[in-house]
Structures are given as structure tokens and as C-alpha cells.
Enzyme design. Structure first.
Site, PDB file in Angstrom:
ATOM      1  N   ASP A  12       0.814  -1.235   0.000  1.00 35.55           N
ATOM      2  CA  ASP A  12       0.000   0.000   0.000  1.00 35.55           C
ATOM      3  C   ASP A  12       0.844   1.280   0.000  1.00 35.55           C
ATOM      4  O   ASP A  12       0.520   2.251   0.715  1.00 35.55           O
ATOM      5  CB  ASP A  12      -0.943   0.021   1.218  1.00 35.55           C
ATOM      6  CG  ASP A  12      -1.888  -1.167   1.243  1.00 35.55           C
ATOM      7  OD1 ASP A  12      -1.793  -2.024   0.360  1.00 35.55           O
ATOM      8  OD2 ASP A  12      -2.722  -1.239   2.160  1.00 35.55           O
ATOM      9  N   ASP A  52      -4.504  -0.488  -1.918  1.00 36.55           N
ATOM     10  CA  ASP A  52      -5.891  -0.303  -1.524  1.00 36.55           C
ATOM     11  C   ASP A  52      -6.627   0.259  -2.730  1.00 36.55           C
ATOM     12  O   ASP A  52      -6.104   1.150  -3.425  1.00 36.55           O
ATOM     13  CB  ASP A  52      -5.987   0.691  -0.355  1.00 36.55           C
ATOM     14  CG  ASP A  52      -6.015   0.007   1.002  1.00 36.55           C
ATOM     15  OD1 ASP A  52      -5.856  -1.225   1.051  1.00 36.55           O
ATOM     16  OD2 ASP A  52      -6.202   0.712   2.013  1.00 36.55           O
ATOM     17  N   HIS A  54     -10.451   1.315  -3.027  1.00 37.65           N
ATOM     18  CA  HIS A  54     -11.755   1.330  -2.356  1.00 37.65           C
ATOM     19  C   HIS A  54     -12.811   2.131  -3.110  1.00 37.65           C
ATOM     20  O   HIS A  54     -12.527   3.232  -3.600  1.00 37.65           O
ATOM     21  CB  HIS A  54     -11.606   1.959  -0.965  1.00 37.65           C
ATOM     22  CG  HIS A  54     -10.721   1.203  -0.038  1.00 37.65           C
ATOM     23  ND1 HIS A  54     -10.781  -0.157   0.127  1.00 37.65           N
ATOM     24  CD2 HIS A  54      -9.733   1.635   0.807  1.00 37.65           C
ATOM     25  CE1 HIS A  54      -9.888  -0.536   1.029  1.00 37.65           C
ATOM     26  NE2 HIS A  54      -9.227   0.528   1.451  1.00 37.65           N
ATOM     27  N   HIS A  84     -10.649   6.831   1.278  1.00 35.37           N
ATOM     28  CA  HIS A  84      -9.239   6.855   0.852  1.00 35.37           C
ATOM     29  C   HIS A  84      -9.014   5.852  -0.272  1.00 35.37           C
ATOM     30  O   HIS A  84      -9.788   4.911  -0.440  1.00 35.37           O
ATOM     31  CB  HIS A  84      -8.293   6.578   2.034  1.00 35.37           C
ATOM     32  CG  HIS A  84      -8.482   5.248   2.690  1.00 35.37           C
ATOM     33  ND1 HIS A  84      -9.437   5.020   3.650  1.00 35.37           N
ATOM     34  CD2 HIS A  84      -7.849   4.060   2.524  1.00 35.37           C
ATOM     35  CE1 HIS A  84      -9.377   3.768   4.056  1.00 35.37           C
ATOM     36  NE2 HIS A  84      -8.423   3.147   3.382  1.00 35.37           N
ATOM     37  N   LYS A 110      -6.754  -4.323  -3.052  1.00 35.34           N
ATOM     38  CA  LYS A 110      -7.418  -4.715  -1.800  1.00 35.34           C
ATOM     39  C   LYS A 110      -8.663  -3.874  -1.512  1.00 35.34           C
ATOM     40  O   LYS A 110      -8.634  -2.662  -1.664  1.00 35.34           O
ATOM     41  CB  LYS A 110      -6.462  -4.515  -0.607  1.00 35.34           C
ATOM     42  CG  LYS A 110      -5.140  -5.228  -0.729  1.00 35.34           C
ATOM     43  CD  LYS A 110      -4.123  -4.623   0.239  1.00 35.34           C
ATOM     44  CE  LYS A 110      -4.608  -4.584   1.653  1.00 35.34           C
ATOM     45  NZ  LYS A 110      -4.207  -3.326   2.322  1.00 35.34           N
ATOM     46  N   CYS A 156      -1.658  -2.385   7.681  1.00 28.88           N
ATOM     47  CA  CYS A 156      -1.584  -3.309   6.541  1.00 28.88           C
ATOM     48  C   CYS A 156      -0.243  -4.026   6.434  1.00 28.88           C
ATOM     49  O   CYS A 156      -0.202  -5.177   6.006  1.00 28.88           O
ATOM     50  CB  CYS A 156      -1.953  -2.578   5.264  1.00 28.88           C
ATOM     51  SG  CYS A 156      -3.719  -2.130   5.298  1.00 28.88           S
TER      52      CYS A 156
HETATM   53  C1  VGL Z   1      -4.420   1.065   6.139  1.00 29.02           C
HETATM   54  C2  VGL Z   1      -5.754   1.951   7.745  1.00 29.02           C
HETATM   55  C3  VGL Z   1      -6.837   1.874   6.927  1.00 29.02           C
HETATM   56  C4  VGL Z   1      -3.058   0.632   5.732  1.00 29.02           C
HETATM   57  C5  VGL Z   1      -5.489   0.971   5.300  1.00 29.02           C
HETATM   58  O1  VGL Z   1      -2.783   0.499   4.520  1.00 29.02           O
HETATM   59  O2  VGL Z   1      -2.225   0.405   6.630  1.00 29.02           O
HETATM   60  N1  VGL Z   1      -4.570   1.548   7.357  1.00 29.02           N
HETATM   61  N2  VGL Z   1      -6.691   1.382   5.708  1.00 29.02           N
END
Ligand code: VGL
Length: 211
Positions: A12, A52, A54, A84, A110, A156
Site C-alpha cells: 500500500d 488499496d 476502495h 481513501h 485490496k 496493513c
Molecule cells: C491502512 C488503515 C486503513 C493501511 C489501510 O494500509 O495500513 N490503514 N486502511
């Protein structure tokens, strides 16, 4: 005999988790880890990216950052977060210095489903029933050692590293020089949790190359 291989995983490493996106989930210095991720990748045979991805209308989205981290009654979306990493926005993009997505050997997107917010990259769900194929792909490449870096250490990165260790049975090294965390206290407990399952933690490229 098969040659045991090493994989480097960039977890990420996206603008959404950097001060470049102050309205998303800015991790202090999150934008600075590109060179350290590139350096750790020089020790690896294959390189993996996780992102990520989303939807804007996910069930866990809250508008006000003050409403974040509230528990939700969903097994696979456990906490509220602000919006995000929406594909098509700046926050979805990878941080500077990283290669183009197509240069990686394997990519995991993800949390595409609006009611799933996984932290680890090995499963689409928090319950860890639905594989993303990452563990299986690493096994198919004869990978035995995995070096992990990225954002954020306390969410993550931690969850991905623990899944790789417990479900994939890899030798897992987390390179803290290529990670940044959201909160010092949760980073400290994340490190304890990772050590407790046998993950190695290193804090420099030199230490990584000495393993
Ligand atoms: C993450 C909080 C919420 C991360 C992702 O990538 O660590 N942390 N979503």
C-alpha cells in the site's frame, strides 16, 4: 533441486497514506519510503505491489475524521475510516520513485468490494476465507523468504506480514526502514505482535543484506 527465491512486497505504498493527501489517511513521512523499497527489491527475485482500491461509497466511510476508528458490526469491515485510495484519484497512485504497476511481477488490489475492508494482502476478507492468490503465487515461484515494507506499519504491513508467516509459512522479514506507521503506540504493539509469531524485524538495508 529448486532454487529458493526471495520476494519483496511493497504494501500500500500509495499517496493516500502520505502527507500529500492530508484529507485521507496521512502517515508522517509516508511519501519518503520509495528509495528504501527500491533498495530492498534489489535483494529479491520477484517484486509484488499491493494497493488499496476502495469504492467511494464503501460501508465503512465516514466524512468526519473525528468519527474514525469506531467499531462496526461487520466481520469484514471492522472500523470506520475516511474515504481513501479511490481508483482514479491522486490518493490511489503509488508514491514517487516506485516503478510502474506493470513492472511488478504480481499486484493485489485490496478492498474493492464496498463491504470488505481487509488489512492484509493475502485475503480479500478479514476472516481470511477468500485468498487473493498471493500466497499461492509466491509458492508457485518457489519463494521461501519475503521482505515486506510499506504503509502503514501498524495496520496493513503488520497484517500482511503475519498472514505470510502464519498462512504461507514463509521466512518473513519486515524492513522498518521501508515502512512508516500511523501511531507510535500501535507501531510498538505491531512490532511485538510480529516478533511473537517469528517475523524478523530489521531497520536498515545493511541489516537486511546481512541476513
Ligand atoms: C491502512 C488503515 C486503513 C493501511 C489501510 O494500509 O495500513 N490503514 N486502511
Amino acid at each position: 533441486m529448486k532454487q529458493a527465491k526471495i520476494a519483496a512486497i511493497d504494501v500500500d505504498a500509495q499517496r493516500t497514506f502520505t502527507p500529500l493527501c492530508p484529507d485521507e489517511l496521512p502517515v508522517p513521512e509516508g511519501d519518503t519510503i520509495g528509495p528504501a523499497l527500491n533498495e530492498q527489491a534489489t535483494l529479491a527475485d520477484v517484486r509484488v505491489l499491493t494497493k488499496d482500491a476502495h469504492p467511494a461509497n464503501a460501508i465503512w466511510v465516514v466524512d468526519d475524521p473525528a468519527d474514525m476508528l469506531q467499531p462496526l458490526p461487520h466481520k469484514n469491515a471492522d472500523l470506520t475510516w475516511v474515504q481513501h485510495a479511490v481508483p482514479g484519484t491522486k490518493g490511489f497512485e503509488t508514491i514517487d520513485a516506485l516503478p510502474a504497476v506493470t513492472e511488478y511481477h504480481y499486484v493485489v488490489w485490496k478492498g474493492i468490494e464496498p463491504d470488505l475492508h481487509p488489512y492484509g494482502a493475502c485475503f480479500h476478507d478479514i476472516e481470511e476465507k477468500l485468498s487473493t492468490g498471493l500466497i499461492e503465487w509466491l509458492h508457485s515461484q518457489d519463494v521461501e523468504t519475503v521482505i515486506v515494507g510499506g504503509l502503514a506499519t501498524d495496520y496493513c504491513v503488520k497484517t500482511t506480514a503475519i498472514q505470510l508467516k502464519k498462512r504461507g509459512r514463509f521466512d518473513v522479514v519486515v524492513n522498518l526502514a521501508a515502512c512508516r506507521g500511523i501511531n507510535a503506540k500501535t507501531v510498538s504493539s505491531a512490532c511485538d505482535e510480529m516478533l511473537a509469531v517469528g517475523i524478523k524485524l530489521v531497520d536498515s538495508q545493511l541489516a537486511l543484506s546481512c541476513l
